[in-house]
Design an enzyme around this catalytic site. Structure first.
Site, PDB file in Angstrom:
ATOM      1  CB  ALA A  25      96.924  30.810 -27.730  1.00  0.00           C
ATOM      2  CG  ASP A  81      96.541  26.288 -20.931  1.00  0.00           C
ATOM      3  OD1 ASP A  81      96.482  27.533 -20.999  1.00  0.00           O
ATOM      4  OD2 ASP A  81      96.034  25.532 -21.780  1.00  0.00           O
ATOM      5  N   GLY A 109     104.791  24.552 -26.468  1.00  0.00           N
ATOM      6  CA  GLY A 109     103.519  25.143 -26.884  1.00  0.00           C
ATOM      7  C   GLY A 109     103.690  26.644 -27.010  1.00  0.00           C
ATOM      8  CG  PHE A 110     100.459  29.145 -28.246  1.00  0.00           C
ATOM      9  CD1 PHE A 110     100.769  29.725 -29.467  1.00  0.00           C
ATOM     10  CD2 PHE A 110      99.370  28.294 -28.179  1.00  0.00           C
ATOM     11  CE1 PHE A 110     100.012  29.455 -30.594  1.00  0.00           C
ATOM     12  CE2 PHE A 110      98.599  28.024 -29.296  1.00  0.00           C
ATOM     13  CZ  PHE A 110      98.921  28.608 -30.505  1.00  0.00           C
ATOM     14  N   GLY A 111     103.495  29.074 -24.807  1.00  0.00           N
ATOM     15  CA  GLY A 111     104.269  29.721 -23.751  1.00  0.00           C
ATOM     16  C   GLY A 111     105.753  29.417 -23.859  1.00  0.00           C
ATOM     17  N   GLY A 167     108.417  21.990 -22.750  1.00  0.00           N
ATOM     18  CA  GLY A 167     107.144  22.250 -23.418  1.00  0.00           C
ATOM     19  C   GLY A 167     107.297  23.341 -24.460  1.00  0.00           C
ATOM     20  CB  VAL A 172     109.604  15.778 -18.405  1.00  0.00           C
ATOM     21  CG1 VAL A 172     109.987  16.051 -16.947  1.00  0.00           C
ATOM     22  CG2 VAL A 172     110.323  16.745 -19.333  1.00  0.00           C
ATOM     23  CD  GLU A 226      86.859  28.182 -32.643  1.00  0.00           C
ATOM     24  OE1 GLU A 226      86.980  29.387 -32.947  1.00  0.00           O
ATOM     25  OE2 GLU A 226      87.826  27.450 -32.377  1.00  0.00           O
TER      26      GLU A 226
END
Lengths: 408, 408
Positions: free
Chosen positions: A309, A298, A11-13, A9, A78, A168
């Site tokens: 994030a 998450d 993403g941000f992490g 993954g 995966v 938003e």
């Protein structure tokens, strides 16, 4: 042999974990089902015709072009994780072996057991979701021009869930209707669109202090958004939504921003999860009894840490530090979340910002939001293009990404 | 009552016809299946990760925001054209009535009777085509990194057809492989990619003078493209292509730029067509016996007029002038095509340009190509973003639109 760190993954992490491993004597492999890192906080702008996918996406390989210990970046799904053999299985039948695994696969929408609502009310987690929502929003105006007798239903947009994404989205749809499209239709007036923000709880942005929620609500209403709090959705179908008590809102477009649950990839770990599928982790973010497996972002169930994030980034950084400490024999540290505050934008000159005791709303919060989002975007090109798009939209009240990409 | 002019198709021909009707005392309705006009000459850059769809698309309604006699713009599929009743039938069961009809629905790919080749070798006519080709090109490099043993086949790209689209696609793929992706893969080197341009005729860009074809070929080869002229494709399948004589080229990615035929919407007219489905028209571009119906652009069969954007624009302009003349009682004029020349770019500092006796190649042709394409793009925002993307790519040798949008 160098330790093999596999990060699933980007993403941000996952991205932050990999970056923070720079210079360490390990071999890093990154696996993601996409070829790009997506800046999710701006997905709603792709959905509302303000930005194109490429503006908020950055090739994962390009991020690590110069980081020498990132030895492989694989675009793959995966299909299994074997904790005993320390293998990650990929689509196509191949696998990668790890000494340390970081699972950072994030979250997806939750329809609270009503998966059949998904086709009537798409959520916003991927680029494809954003293009689908754009297709529905812009398509509704096109349909209304063809069937003005049905315009009431066609031009009603219901957003379910008043967290940051819902707020938003609702604000951006209102701006599209009240500014970007005005003057372009002959038989309908885009300004007649209704944007209804439906929230089961008693206020918008429930994670923020009550005063900020109230400010956000006022600003949404000033944009023409109808805010319905205490309205639990009990049914979603092709004609609209029904809320508890039986009230019916006829709407051609329903968008889902109400709930998230952990990515199904997390379940491949076969370990204990919380109610929404997030993995229960130790204080250092490793799996109980599996110190070589970390879960970040998450997907990790950490009390008091929201699914945002900055939290994912902090977890990624923490895990990189623990990997570093392991190499030197130092003891693991517990993860400590630092609340960096919350920012949400509602539309031109509108927004709320909370950081510690500081609470901003309106123009100042909006400027802070712009600055932070440009700052955290990856890549000079993306920053420049996004700034240009925003400047152009600001000056003209128009939107530059109105192409409807057809489903195939 | 004012004459009702209905224009079907908002490509170059239809758009120009509508614009040139500005100020005339007619009521104009534009019907297109998309909400945007697409600048087709730059589609190959969307396909090769240089631009995003929004950069080359402009909302049709926005074009006519200030043109008062454009009374309706409808996003609709045309399902039938009734010449006797003067009705255009739309999906959804509604219709529009016309006094004057302009049919400008363009062309699509032709597989010369082998429609089963389409799924193995997509062509490049729509934004969705471009995203599909981008997915295949970038996906091939991703697959090769996972299965380096299969890299020879995975990194062979065959472009069938050496007209301007094929030449530009082949050049751009070579640039992606030799510059944009270099240094980002660990187990394969993007520079090992083979780009093979297969052409049944005896030279590339067959519409140009022989000297320009030779210059284009030299420039393609200097970029590493293998040019195979006199090679008629006899089979296309999931493994590659076979050319006459039996030679087999194993390739994971085959792209089709070999032939076009008229859009199937043209057949709805039920009138005489030429071999590739283009409609036979009178000298004034009207249908024989139906002076109130005009056909423009790639759908019109006009001897000596190629299927290029400048020809479509000239036809659109011609038809608008005839509609104007009809109102004043002046006689119709025959359409006269003025050859504005041909431009093709092959890659950085490479290209060919022909205009009358002027023949340019290399750097000067490339600069001319850049200038002309920026000039003809619609909208300040698109021009600015495209210039910015090009400047960034020029300086960095990279590509800003590498996001793979998944099929749904």
């Amino acid at each position: 042999m160098r330790r093999r760190v596999v990060i699933v993954g980007a993403g941000f992490g996952g991205l932050e974990a990999a970056r923070r491993l720079a210079g360490l004597d390990v071999s890093v492999t990154i696996v993601d089902r996409r070829n790009v890192h997506v800046f999710q906080p701006l997905l709603y702008q792709v959905a509302t015709a303000g930005l194109e996918p490429g503006d908020i996406a950055y090739p994962i390989r390009s991020v690590f072009r110069r980081q020498r210990n990132v030895e492989r970046v694989l675009m793959a799904e995966v299909t299994g994780i074997d904790l005993d053999s320390r293998l990650v299985h990929l689509d196509g039948g191949d696998h990668v072996a790890y000494d340390v695994l970081v699972v950072a696969v994030g979250a997806t929408h939750s329809y609270f057991g009503h998966d059949d609502w998904a086709r009537f009310a798409p959520g916003l987690k991927t680029i494809e979701d954003a293009l689908e929502i754009r297709r529905r929003i812009l398509g509704a105006f096109e349909q209304a021009e063809r069937r003005p007798g049905d315009a009431d239903r066609l031009l009603t947009f219901v957003v379910v869930g008043a967290g940051p994404t819902g707020v938003e989205l609702a604000g951006a749809i209102a701006e599209v209707a009240h500014h970007a499209l005005v003057g372009e239709y002959d038989l309908v007036d885009p300004r007649q669109a209704r944007v209804v923000l439906v929230e089961g709880g008693d206020r918008v942005l429930p994670a923020l202090p009550a005063a900020s929620s109230a400010a956000a609500r006022r600003q949404l209403e000033s944009l023409g958004v109808e805010v319905r709090t205490g309205a639990v959705v009990t049914a979603v179908d092709s004609g609209g939504v029904t809320v508890a008590g039986g009230e019916r809102i006829e709407a051609a477009t329903v968008l889902w921003a109400a709930g998230v649950e952990a990515s199904p990839v997390g379940a491949l770990l076969g370990v204990d999860c919380d109610r929404v599928g997030r993995v229960i982790v130790e204080a250092d973010l490793s799996l109980p009894g599996r110190p070589e497996v970390f879960v970040v972002g998450d997907l990790a169930s950490v009390p008091g840490v929201p699914g945002v994030a900055p939290a994912a980034i902090q977890m990624g950084r923490h895990v990189a530090r623990q990997i570093r400490r392991d190499l030197t024999g130092a003891a693991r540290e517990p993860f400590r979340y630092r609340d960096k505050g919350t920012l949400a934008t509602i539309g031109r000159h509108r927004g709320v910002a909370v950081r510690g005791r500081l609470r901003l709303s309106g123009y100042v919060a909006w400027v802070a939001w712009l600055a932070v989002h440009i700052w955290f975007l990856i890549g000079f090109r993306n920053r420049l293009v996004v700034m240009l798009e925003w400047a152009w939209s600001y000056l003209t009240y128009r939107r530059g990404a109105r192409v409807i990409v057809e489903r195939e």
